[in-house]
Design a protein around this motif. Structure first.
Motif, PDB file in Angstrom:
ATOM      1  N   ARG A  35       0.585  -1.096   0.044  1.00 36.73           N
ATOM      2  CA  ARG A  35      -0.136   0.258  -0.101  1.00 36.73           C
ATOM      3  C   ARG A  35       0.571   1.397  -0.183  1.00 36.73           C
ATOM      4  N   LYS A  38       1.586   2.400  -3.649  1.00 39.55           N
ATOM      5  CA  LYS A  38       1.182   2.695  -4.340  1.00 39.55           C
ATOM      6  C   LYS A  38       0.289   3.829  -3.873  1.00 39.55           C
ATOM      7  N   ASP A  39       0.555   4.335  -2.160  1.00 37.04           N
ATOM      8  CA  ASP A  39       0.211   5.593  -1.921  1.00 37.04           C
ATOM      9  C   ASP A  39       0.850   6.931  -2.023  1.00 37.04           C
ATOM     10  N   ASP A 102      -7.065  -0.253   1.174  1.00 32.58           N
ATOM     11  CA  ASP A 102      -6.178  -1.357   0.093  1.00 32.58           C
ATOM     12  C   ASP A 102      -7.178  -2.455   0.486  1.00 32.58           C
ATOM     13  N   LYS A 149      -4.697   1.887  -7.412  1.00 27.84           N
ATOM     14  CA  LYS A 149      -5.158   1.698  -5.633  1.00 27.84           C
ATOM     15  C   LYS A 149      -5.560   0.304  -5.554  1.00 27.84           C
ATOM     16  N   SER A 150      -6.148  -0.145  -5.917  1.00 22.61           N
ATOM     17  CA  SER A 150      -6.277  -1.566  -6.535  1.00 22.61           C
ATOM     18  C   SER A 150      -5.868  -2.843  -7.197  1.00 22.61           C
TER      19      SER A 150
END
Lengths: 427, 427
Positions: A35, A38-39, A102, A149-150
């Motif tokens: 996560r 990705k963030d 997430d 994000k997914s």
């Protein structure tokens, strides 16, 4: 000429399949990212949109100019146009997605089997998600952010009318991805010059895991009918408000006007209202006056038309129409069951509401109306990922498979079963 | 002649659409039924199968006779043949389904929104489920029972080779439904005389909510490619066993032999094994001997073949083959990452297993292999609704949309959002 067309077509197909193959590679990398990674990418993407706003606005000006030269209506041009505020809005949208939980890795269920095997069902990304959408260039950033994000690589097929804007936005996003060490091919634009690229995307089974068409009914129907890639159908909304015999009339008036007029051009706006015969005399005069005051044209059956000369006689076609305008169909029904039958027959199973003080009536309506959202004593306008508290929305599914209603991040994932043993074999 | 064919085709289409329309009506009734009603129906259906076993066996004898006259292999005739034990098995299967929890009405999530709206996501039936399947007549009763329990009307399109048996079974089930006050059209057989009825079923979008093809790869591919009704793809399994450098060799041998030989004709049997180069010298001689003893032919790459003259040289085609027989492909890989790449490239994303004592290796394999089931230190044969504790199984999904892996009763449902307010409008 035919050869030229065939060459172009083969080249388009090649371009789409190549993009999809690269997306597939990127998705393998992305699926393993934390996560935090990705963030960080989402924050970098937001920053890049703002830093490159001048270039994006210049590209957008070309799209707007071309649309104007082609005589595009001003309302559509307004949806196409970007300004500093709208770019900031896209960037803030990406930052908001970074704040969301997430979905990947969530254990949906898990237990230990009698033989000692540990079983877990875990959320995983789809892999490659294709989004087909129309005019608004802000969807480009929104969809890219939700897919990232997914854990999904995004293949974005926007409108050709927004192609310069979309190219500039995606260029900024891809540079930001590279800056934080993610593959640029996590986000790709599919050529929008011809309709054929949509066809090639729909046929890229095995490379693309799911297609989400967002747009008008024609686009969605064509994708649903032709795609061999699994599709999540979105958006068509022929929503009903049923005013039951036991309705609170003031509440019903307030909800009906809100559901029709708050934003008539969206899928969760009301398109038909049905009134129980037992309350029609009390309700209709006030409802027709309130709708007229709000600028709404009512297309009514004979029993509705009898109340007001301004009512346009409804035809069979009206019951199935998604007006997306200040028009509404209206009918008097003799029972709750007749209302449910009407909704099942003509509705699009998006959102349907009952206004009633009767608990049994509410219970029966909720049971008998098989729509993505069934609402008791509130406006149809609440069917929305933001309103439902999902924090974001990729669209509203009107199909029954996989996802139904507003789709947030979990709806952009699949699951896998993880089975851990110590040498178990089947006897 | 052409006119005759067209007339037949139009009549077939009419028959399928008529069945689907009647199923749709029955589904509206069924969706409102309590668990008690549905369980009573399942018990009545079980009793009817046993009470009418003589008629069912007589019908089955006709199918068996016709198959024998057509020179059908004895193994297929065995799958077609019913006897008292098999009829009792079908009846007991229906009674087992009656014991399972009703998925309909389950609140998947629910909370109160800041504006006071109460939001619940509730499981609801799909409506009409079409099942397309091959030889075994017991699937007729199984599928009817699972659909009924999950509140769905079932359109059953069995094999033409089992048409007399299926007709007798469905006749018994429908009489039992009527006896307990449920609509007979809850369970219907779609004519199986020609392949065309499958086409009409696939095109009945709006009448049929989901199609589940169960059977060979060709059937499934054709449904996936041609259907406009949403499809849940089932069953093809090119499953792998990867023996890691850190594997317990005895455990690896036991699992490999079990995964290949326990029941070679099913989708969760192993079709390829991969061995890390660092353990190949120790593992391969014992593995090849054990497989030979079990009657298995190994199709190996050069590094596997070097160990044993009996190894058949593997071709590119072997890596992608679902043998469903006592054959297995085998390769030596230089790393865990190479094993994962091989599986991603050639696998069918059904079930893949790693044998290892290394926690990091297990974690990486689970992450990098994107299959419906990823298994650590156990046989691939456990991917099964019964083994997973679901109590029943309608099939094993190998797609990512909606359901993945073994599908039980919840996978035969959709959801709807129920929103309850006290007059809320959107501002």
């Amino acid at each position: 000429m035919t050869d030229r067309v065939n060459d172009d077509s083969a080249a388009q197909r090649e371009a789409v399949l190549d993009a999809a193959s690269r997306a597939r590679e990127a998705a393998v990398d992305l699926a393993a990212r934390s996560r935090a990674d990705k963030d960080a990418a989402l924050q970098a993407m937001a920053g890049a949109l703002e830093a490159q706003s001048a270039g994006i606005l210049a590209a957008n000006a070309i799209d707007v100019e071309r649309a104007r030269a082609a005589g595009t209506p001003e309302a559509i041009i307004d949806r196409l146009r970007l300004d500093d505020g709208r770019i900031r809005g896209m960037a803030d949208g990406l930052r908001d997605v970074a704040q969301l939980t997430d979905p990947v890795g969530e254990v949906v269920r898990g237990y230990t089997l009698p033989n000692g095997l540990e079983l877990r069902q875990v959320r995983v990304p789809f892999g490659v998600v294709g989004i087909i959408y129309e005019a608004r260039p802000n969807v480009t950033a929104d969809a890219a952010g939700l897919c990232l994000k997914s854990g999904n690589a995004a293949l974005l097929r926007g409108s050709s009318s927004a192609r310069e804007s979309n190219a500039a936005i995606v260029d900024a996003l891809r540079k930001a991805l590279v800056d934080v060490g993610l593959p640029a091919d996590t986000v790709q634009l599919v050529p929008a010059e011809s309709r054929e690229s949509v066809t090639h995307l729909m046929r890229a089974r095995g490379l693309v895991d799911v297609l989400i068409p967002r747009g008008g009914a024609d686009l969605i129907r064509s994708v649903v009918e032709q795609s061999t890639v699994p599709v999540i159908e979105t958006g068509v909304g022929n929503c009903h408000v049923y005013v039951d015999e036991d309705a609170d009339i003031d509440m019903a008036l307030s909800i009906l006007v809100n559901a029709k007029t708050h934003r008539p051009s969206v899928c969760n706006a009301a398109e038909t209202f049905l009134v129980h015969a037992g309350i029609a005399e009390a309700f209709l005069p006030r409802a027709l006056a309130a709708l007229r005051d709000a600028g709404v044209t009512v297309h009514g059956d004979a029993r509705v038309a009898a109340h007001d000369d301004a009512v346009v006689p409804a035809t069979e076609e009206d019951w199935g129409t998604e007006y997306l305008s200040l028009d509404i169909a209206a009918a008097v029904v003799d029972s709750l069951e007749d209302a449910c039958r009407h909704i099942r027959r003509y509705g699009s199973a998006h959102t349907d509401a009952i206004i009633t003080r009767s608990q049994p009536a509410a219970r029966r309506f909720v049971q008998a109306v098989d729509s993505a959202a069934v609402v008791v004593n509130a406006s149809t306008r609440f069917t929305d990922g933001g309103e439902f508290g999902f924090g974001a929305e990729i669209g509203i599914s009107t199909q029954k498979l996989h996802a139904r209603g507003p789709m947030g991040l979990p709806e952009l994932t699949s699951t896998k079963y993880v089975v851990v043993g110590e040498g178990q074999i089947r006897g």
